[in-house]
Write a protein that holds these residues in place. Structure first.
Motif, short mmCIF file in Angstrom:
data_model
loop_
_atom_site.label_atom_id
_atom_site.label_comp_id
_atom_site.label_asym_id
_atom_site.label_seq_id
_atom_site.Cartn_x
_atom_site.Cartn_y
_atom_site.Cartn_z
N ALA A 67 -11.18 110.18 33.05
CA ALA A 67 -10.00 110.20 33.92
C ALA A 67 -8.82 109.49 33.25
O ALA A 67 -7.68 109.96 33.33
N ARG A 68 -9.07 108.36 32.60
CA ARG A 68 -7.98 107.63 31.93
C ARG A 68 -7.36 108.49 30.82
O ARG A 68 -6.14 108.58 30.70
N TRP A 69 -8.22 109.06 30.00
CA TRP A 69 -7.74 109.87 28.88
C TRP A 69 -6.97 111.09 29.37
O TRP A 69 -5.89 111.41 28.85
N THR A 70 -7.49 111.76 30.39
CA THR A 70 -6.83 112.96 30.93
C THR A 70 -5.51 112.59 31.60
O THR A 70 -4.51 113.29 31.44
N ALA A 71 -5.47 111.48 32.34
CA ALA A 71 -4.24 111.06 32.98
C ALA A 71 -3.17 110.74 31.93
O ALA A 71 -1.98 111.07 32.12
N ALA A 72 -3.57 110.10 30.83
CA ALA A 72 -2.60 109.79 29.78
C ALA A 72 -2.04 111.08 29.18
O ALA A 72 -0.85 111.17 28.86
N ARG A 73 -2.88 112.10 29.04
CA ARG A 73 -2.41 113.39 28.53
C ARG A 73 -1.39 114.00 29.49
O ARG A 73 -0.37 114.57 29.07
N PHE A 74 -1.67 113.91 30.80
CA PHE A 74 -0.72 114.43 31.78
C PHE A 74 0.61 113.71 31.69
O PHE A 74 1.67 114.27 32.00
N GLN A 75 0.59 112.44 31.28
CA GLN A 75 1.84 111.68 31.11
C GLN A 75 2.50 111.95 29.76
O GLN A 75 3.56 111.42 29.47
#
Length: 418
Positions: free
Chosen positions: A408-416
């Motif tokens: 979730a952290r890695w994917t959220a950072a990608r979304f940002q």
């Protein structure tokens, strides 16, 4: 969300809700209702059944500890069940189990465990407090009979144990001019509601940019969020007004521990049931979590006050200030959370944390308001996206969901765009 350490923190309550009236055991089963739990114009209802000693059920290893329960009994239809007791500071050390009969078909379920956690609560001094102790609620679907047993494992059980049965009420009316979402059989938001919510998000974003002194912080795309009206929250049930914290530095991920036996078309009913349980059974001012995510990846507004604003929740005792709480509907101790739910958590945090300049892959410091893991006043370094267990000694959000927080952290950072 069973707490691993017992918490005995004294808390101050600004305004206590009325305590439930437990009627005599010989009262009609389907009429033992919490005093004030419903009125004629409020959807749904809560029925409270006192738990009494079961014949022949004693624990020799625990003197004076008696197994309490409820023999099989027909009741009015309900869909969610939980066990409640008088003192919110008392810890239920025991095994709580229920079995229910399906309204359609008449089959009885197996015995199911209720989580005896006491870890979800408002911070001391926040002007909000539980008025009762309570287990996590369990979603059982439409049922019309129930049996329960509470076996002590560490001393006498708390006083006033009772079984709360929650009827979520009917679904909100749909807009017949619009087709429902394929993944979400709940009313679509109106254009006016969507535009108002988007305007609030843009305002919050502009304020964040000004405070950060930069032209544009990294903010993920705003996910589709079903607002409270969409899942049928009746605003007359909650206390009036909303309470806000200063900012959002961290997100705590939870599981609702309410079971996985729901369909995504039933998510609105699950939310209405938990909402009523939080307010009427536990005595909170509103729904405890800021957001909820179902197994299909649909995102819901939880506590009222504006999805783009830093609303103070009651999700992680000791760390509700400057944080947000997200509950993934279900129990993920031994069940793997669906990829759609993990992605929804990532997308939601990328947007909401981005509004406040937070990096999903980073860490931050929060000051404990007091809990069973960190004493009051201690500054604690936490992941910006943390599990409930990082701030409180508990199994929540379940081992399988906790293992997915790195994703979730890695994917959220990608979304940002990081």
């Amino acid at each position: 969300m069973r707490a691993l350490l017992a918490s005995s923190i004294g808390v101050t309550c600004a305004a206590l809700l009325a305590l439930p009236l437990v009627l005599p055991d010989d009262a009609p089963a389907d009429r033992r209702q919490l005093a004030g739990a419903q009125s004629a114009d409020l959807p749904g209802k809560t029925v409270s059944l006192p738990l009494t000693p079961l014949a022949g059920r004693t624990d020799r290893a625990v003197p004076r500890a008696v197994t309490l329960g409820l023999n099989p009994r027909d009741v009015d239809p309900f869909s969610l069940v939980g066990v409640v007791w008088d003192d919110p500071r008392a810890v239920l050390k025991g095994q709580v189990q229920v079995r229910t009969r399906a309204a359609a078909g008449g089959d009885w379920s197996r015995w199911q465990d209720l989580d005896t956690h006491s870890a979800d609560a408002a911070d001391p001094g926040a002007g909000e407090n539980r008025t009762h102790g309570a287990t996590a609620p369990l979603w059982v679907g439409a049922s019309d009979a129930v049996q329960a047993r509470v076996r002590p494992t560490g001393g006498p059980l708390p006083e006033g144990l009772r079984l709360d049965l929650v009827d979520p009420g009917a679904e909100p009316p749909r807009d017949s001019s619009r087709a429902p979402s394929a993944a979400l059989e709940l009313p679509e938001l109106t254009r006016a509601e969507t535009e108002a919510d988007a305007a609030s998000a843009h305002l919050e974003q502009a304020e964040t940019e000004a405070e950060a002194g930069v032209q544009r912080p990294r903010i993920g795309p705003r996910p589709r969020i079903v607002l409270r009206k969409g899942w049928g929250a009746d605003e007359r049930l909650k206390e009036k007004g909303n309470v806000y914290t200063k900012t959002i530095r961290a997100a705590f991920v939870h599981h609702s521990a309410s079971g996985n036996g729901y369909s995504c078309s039933q998510s609105g009913s699950v939310l209405r049931s938990i909402y009523r349980y939080h307010v009427k059974s536990s005595g909170w001012r509103d729904f405890g979590y800021n957001f909820a995510v179902d197994k299909c990846g649909n995102v819901y507004e939880g506590r009222a006050g504006g999805v783009a604003k830093p609303v103070l929740g009651a999700h992680t005792l000791g760390f509700n200030s400057d944080s947000m709480g997200i509950a993934v509907l279900g129990t993920y101790s031994s069940s793997t959370p669906p990829a759609a739910a993990v992605k929804a958590v990532a997308k939601l945090t990328a947007w909401k944390l981005g509004l406040h300049g937070a990096n999903p892959k980073g860490t931050t410091y929060l000051t404990s308001a007091g809990g069973n893991l960190y004493q009051k006043g201690k500054k604690v370094r936490l992941n910006v996206i943390s599990g409930h267990r990082d701030g409180f000694a508990t199994e929540c959000p379940g081992g399988r969901l906790y293992q997915k927080l790195g994703t979730a952290r890695w994917t959220a950072a990608r979304f940002q765009g990081r």
